[in-house]
Design a protein around this motif. Structure first.
Motif, PDB file in Angstrom:
ATOM      1  N   ALA A 413       0.815  -1.219   0.000  1.00  0.00           N
ATOM      2  CA  ALA A 413       0.000   0.000   0.000  1.00  0.00           C
ATOM      3  C   ALA A 413       0.845   1.263   0.000  1.00  0.00           C
ATOM      4  CB  ALA A 413      -0.926   0.004   1.219  1.00  0.00           C
ATOM      5  N   TYR A 414       2.114   1.137   0.351  1.00  0.00           N
ATOM      6  CA  TYR A 414       3.022   2.285   0.369  1.00  0.00           C
ATOM      7  C   TYR A 414       3.679   2.492  -0.991  1.00  0.00           C
ATOM      8  CZ  TYR A 414       3.148   3.093   5.454  1.00  0.00           C
ATOM      9  OH  TYR A 414       2.834   3.426   6.738  1.00  0.00           O
ATOM     10  N   THR A 415       3.791   3.738  -1.403  1.00  0.00           N
ATOM     11  CA  THR A 415       4.612   4.124  -2.549  1.00  0.00           C
ATOM     12  C   THR A 415       5.696   5.068  -2.043  1.00  0.00           C
ATOM     13  OG1 THR A 415       2.749   3.936  -4.095  1.00  0.00           O
ATOM     14  CG2 THR A 415       4.660   5.217  -4.815  1.00  0.00           C
ATOM     15  N   ILE A 416       6.948   4.634  -2.159  1.00  0.00           N
ATOM     16  CA  ILE A 416       8.078   5.469  -1.743  1.00  0.00           C
ATOM     17  C   ILE A 416       8.688   6.094  -2.993  1.00  0.00           C
ATOM     18  CG2 ILE A 416      10.225   5.553  -0.434  1.00  0.00           C
ATOM     19  CD1 ILE A 416       7.872   4.558   1.206  1.00  0.00           C
ATOM     20  N   ALA A 417       8.784   7.417  -3.012  1.00  0.00           N
ATOM     21  CA  ALA A 417       9.293   8.128  -4.187  1.00  0.00           C
ATOM     22  C   ALA A 417      10.473   9.014  -3.797  1.00  0.00           C
ATOM     23  CB  ALA A 417       8.172   8.960  -4.807  1.00  0.00           C
ATOM     24  N   ASP A 418      11.037   9.673  -4.787  1.00  0.00           N
ATOM     25  CA  ASP A 418      12.182  10.561  -4.544  1.00  0.00           C
ATOM     26  C   ASP A 418      11.749  11.961  -4.133  1.00  0.00           C
ATOM     27  OD1 ASP A 418      14.065   8.575  -5.215  1.00  0.00           O
ATOM     28  OD2 ASP A 418      13.819   9.017  -7.357  1.00  0.00           O
ATOM     29  N   ALA A 419      10.555  12.355  -4.569  1.00  0.00           N
ATOM     30  CA  ALA A 419      10.081  13.712  -4.282  1.00  0.00           C
ATOM     31  C   ALA A 419       8.784  13.658  -3.491  1.00  0.00           C
ATOM     32  CB  ALA A 419       9.862  14.479  -5.584  1.00  0.00           C
ATOM     33  N   ALA A 420       8.580  14.651  -2.655  1.00  0.00           N
ATOM     34  CA  ALA A 420       7.372  14.707  -1.833  1.00  0.00           C
ATOM     35  C   ALA A 420       6.156  15.085  -2.680  1.00  0.00           C
ATOM     36  CB  ALA A 420       7.549  15.722  -0.711  1.00  0.00           C
ATOM     37  N   PRO A 421       4.989  14.518  -2.385  1.00  0.00           N
ATOM     38  CA  PRO A 421       3.765  14.913  -3.094  1.00  0.00           C
ATOM     39  C   PRO A 421       3.306  16.286  -2.629  1.00  0.00           C
ATOM     40  CG  PRO A 421       3.223  13.412  -1.315  1.00  0.00           C
ATOM     41  CD  PRO A 421       4.725  13.504  -1.342  1.00  0.00           C
ATOM     42  N   ALA A 422       2.407  16.889  -3.365  1.00  0.00           N
ATOM     43  CA  ALA A 422       1.849  18.188  -2.959  1.00  0.00           C
ATOM     44  C   ALA A 422       1.123  18.032  -1.624  1.00  0.00           C
ATOM     45  CB  ALA A 422       0.891  18.695  -4.023  1.00  0.00           C
ATOM     46  N   ALA A 423       1.373  18.967  -0.720  1.00  0.00           N
ATOM     47  CA  ALA A 423       0.749  18.901   0.602  1.00  0.00           C
ATOM     48  C   ALA A 423      -0.723  19.283   0.514  1.00  0.00           C
ATOM     49  CB  ALA A 423       1.475  19.841   1.559  1.00  0.00           C
ATOM     50  N   ARG A 424      -1.545  18.624   1.313  1.00  0.00           N
ATOM     51  CA  ARG A 424      -2.948  19.020   1.435  1.00  0.00           C
ATOM     52  C   ARG A 424      -3.444  18.684   2.824  1.00  0.00           C
ATOM     53  NH1 ARG A 424      -3.784  14.411  -2.126  1.00  0.00           N
ATOM     54  NH2 ARG A 424      -5.187  12.855  -1.242  1.00  0.00           N
ATOM     55  N   GLY A 425      -4.385  19.481   3.316  1.00  0.00           N
ATOM     56  CA  GLY A 425      -4.907  19.296   4.648  1.00  0.00           C
ATOM     57  C   GLY A 425      -5.935  18.190   4.711  1.00  0.00           C
ATOM     58  N   ILE A 426      -6.377  17.869   5.917  1.00  0.00           N
ATOM     59  CA  ILE A 426      -7.361  16.808   6.106  1.00  0.00           C
ATOM     60  C   ILE A 426      -8.757  17.276   5.674  1.00  0.00           C
ATOM     61  CG2 ILE A 426      -7.735  17.423   8.543  1.00  0.00           C
ATOM     62  CD1 ILE A 426      -7.854  13.862   7.049  1.00  0.00           C
ATOM     63  N   VAL A 427      -9.088  18.547   5.932  1.00  0.00           N
ATOM     64  CA  VAL A 427     -10.389  19.091   5.529  1.00  0.00           C
ATOM     65  C   VAL A 427     -10.222  19.710   4.151  1.00  0.00           C
ATOM     66  CG1 VAL A 427     -12.254  20.697   6.070  1.00  0.00           C
ATOM     67  CG2 VAL A 427     -11.072  19.486   7.922  1.00  0.00           C
ATOM     68  N   LEU A 428     -10.868  19.117   3.165  1.00  0.00           N
ATOM     69  CA  LEU A 428     -10.720  19.552   1.772  1.00  0.00           C
ATOM     70  C   LEU A 428     -11.683  20.680   1.426  1.00  0.00           C
ATOM     71  CD1 LEU A 428     -10.481  16.010   0.140  1.00  0.00           C
ATOM     72  CD2 LEU A 428      -8.601  17.462   0.928  1.00  0.00           C
ATOM     73  N   GLU A 429     -12.865  20.658   2.051  1.00  0.00           N
ATOM     74  CA  GLU A 429     -13.891  21.644   1.717  1.00  0.00           C
ATOM     75  C   GLU A 429     -14.945  21.651   2.820  1.00  0.00           C
ATOM     76  OE1 GLU A 429     -16.716  22.077  -2.171  1.00  0.00           O
ATOM     77  OE2 GLU A 429     -14.586  21.716  -2.543  1.00  0.00           O
ATOM     78  N   VAL A 430     -15.577  22.803   3.018  1.00  0.00           N
ATOM     79  CA  VAL A 430     -16.663  22.925   3.995  1.00  0.00           C
ATOM     80  C   VAL A 430     -17.898  23.439   3.272  1.00  0.00           C
ATOM     81  CG1 VAL A 430     -17.450  24.003   6.129  1.00  0.00           C
ATOM     82  CG2 VAL A 430     -15.023  23.429   5.855  1.00  0.00           C
ATOM     83  N   ILE A 431     -19.016  22.737   3.435  1.00  0.00           N
ATOM     84  CA  ILE A 431     -20.278  23.142   2.811  1.00  0.00           C
ATOM     85  C   ILE A 431     -21.313  23.296   3.914  1.00  0.00           C
ATOM     86  CG2 ILE A 431     -22.121  22.460   1.209  1.00  0.00           C
ATOM     87  CD1 ILE A 431     -20.017  20.900  -0.387  1.00  0.00           C
ATOM     88  N   SER A 432     -21.864  24.486   4.033  1.00  0.00           N
ATOM     89  CA  SER A 432     -22.854  24.725   5.078  1.00  0.00           C
ATOM     90  C   SER A 432     -23.765  25.863   4.675  1.00  0.00           C
ATOM     91  CB  SER A 432     -22.159  25.075   6.420  1.00  0.00           C
ATOM     92  OG  SER A 432     -21.457  26.272   6.316  1.00  0.00           O
TER      93      SER A 432
END
Length: 432
Positions: A413-432
């Motif tokens: 399940a792990y993919t180890i690469a040479d470069a870091a992926p783009a960072a993103r937070g746990i909350v992607l969007e809020v709809i209210s």
């Protein structure tokens, strides 16, 4: 008098069904007056033709009316909040949110369910606590909300029985993943269970029902509309489920991580989600505060120990032992080690969830018995730098053979690469 064949045919042809006819059809099915094969045919017609907002509302209302309802806020004289997740891998959020919100003076009452497949169930996790009792009467739940401020219990058999019956049918007829039926199933339970406001955590990605943000937005708007029409305040958080939430996956392991988080020592992503959800629930309360102030109060409750004290009171109130050392432990532990230097580019949530399911932590069918002690802890997450031989994860198993199978699956399940992926937070969007 309704004619099921007529309703099936009209829905198959894409017609909008009148609310009264649709409601009577659902209620008749709940009374065993409509055979399962006809309801299955209707579900398949809905799968291809969908439901209009009016039809979804009629369906939801009928499922609520099929059984008893609870008015928790009216019973205790204060607004009661609720939290629900669409299910994911390592999702123990409600177990940490409940005592934090209650420590801030806002009661949280939740009727929850058990896990099936790779998604864990809140009740199963709580039952890994020795003595914990999930079956409370409505009267006991109300008394506990008054006294402690938090109660998470099993769904009453008399609460939305039409949904329970319909969901079981959808599960065996490949008609689960239909947005209007998902929305009505979730919201009928929320509306019948008596909360005044709810935060809905809609998981998005590899380990979730909703694979894309667009699909999650559609579901969020459906549930938001149903809640608002019924007078319930609703916020939908669209959150990342491309990798497991937090580090721990497995019932007792997740309880330990929830305890750590309530004490202020949880993983960053899980802590962020817990505090965000808590802040929004506090803003919906009778306290008259906004989300920013809600966040400050939630952080204070964690920092000053009042959230953990409330956790201990809650667990004892439902018969459990809150001491983390009382939780069951698996006898075998094996490390998953990094094959090379690099950065974790991906950790597949679904693959990890299935590996833990195979260990016995979950159910393939509703009659399966689960092992509350087994699971995995993923130390390295997306964006973390690792060296060859570092521990990526640790498997907790009943025996060496099953542990090795899980080690191999989680490593894949792990993919180890040479470069870091783009960072993103746990909350992607809020709809209210």
């Amino acid at each position: 008098m309704i004619h099921p064949v007529d309703l099936i045919e009209r829905k198959r042809n894409g017609e909008e069904l009148p609310a009264d006819e649709l409601a009577e059809f659902v209620l008749a099915y709940a009374r065993d007056e409509v055979p399962e094969y006809q309801m299955a045919a209707w579900c398949m017609a809905v799968y291809f033709k969908g439901l209009t907002p009016a039809e979804t509302l009629a369906l939801t209302d009928a499922m609520v009316r099929s059984g008893e309802t609870v008015a928790l806020g009216a019973a205790i004289g204060r607004k009661v909040v609720d939290k629900h997740s669409t299910g994911g891998v390592g999702d123990k959020t409600s177990i940490a949110v409940g005592p934090i919100v209650a420590a801030c003076g806002v009661p949280l009452g939740k009727m929850s369910g058990r896990g099936l497949g790779h998604t864990g169930g809140t009740l199963d996790k709580l039952e890994s606590i020795p003595g914990f009792r999930v079956e409370l009467t409505t009267e006991e739940m109300i008394a506990q909300l008054r006294d402690v401020g938090v109660a998470i219990v099993g769904q009453s058999a008399n609460l939305v029985p039409a949904d329970k019956k319909l969901y079981a049918l959808r599960d065996v007829t490949a008609t689960v993943d239909i947005v209007p039926l998902i929305a009505s199933s979730i919201m009928s339970k929320k509306l019948a269970a008596g909360g005044d406001a709810v935060v809905l955590d809609i998981k998005v990605g590899d380990g979730a029902w909703m694979k894309t943000l667009e699909d999650a937005r559609v579901l969020a708007h459906e549930m938001l509309d149903l809640g608002l029409r019924a007078g319930m305040e609703v916020t939908c958080l669209l959150t990342d489920m491309d990798q497991p939430l937090g580090r721990a996956i497995g019932n007792a392991l997740e309880i330990r991580e929830a305890i750590d988080t309530v004490r202020g020592a949880g993983p960053d992503d899980f802590t962020e989600l817990v505090l965000d959800a808590s802040a929004r629930l506090l803003a919906y309360s009778d306290l008259g505060i906004d989300v920013d102030e809600g966040r400050r109060r939630a952080e204070t409750a964690v920092a000053d120990g009042s959230a953990y004290a409330t956790y201990e009171r809650w667990i004892r109130a439902q018969g459990g032992d809150p001491d983390p050392h009382a939780l069951p432990e698996a006898p075998v532990r094996l490390a998953v080690t990094a094959p090379r230097d690099g950065v974790v580019a991906r950790l597949g949530a679904l693959a990890v969830g299935v590996a833990v399911l195979e260990l016995g932590a979950g159910r393939w069918t509703t009659t399966d018995t689960i092992d509350l002690a087994v699971g995995a802890v993923c130390f390295a997450k997306r964006g973390d730098t690792v060296l060859a031989g570092d521990d990526l994860a640790e498997v907790h198993a009943r025996d060496e053979a099953s542990a090795q199978v899980a080690v191999d699956a989680i490593l894949a399940a792990y993919t180890i690469a040479d470069a870091a992926p783009a960072a993103r937070g746990i909350v992607l969007e809020v709809i209210s």
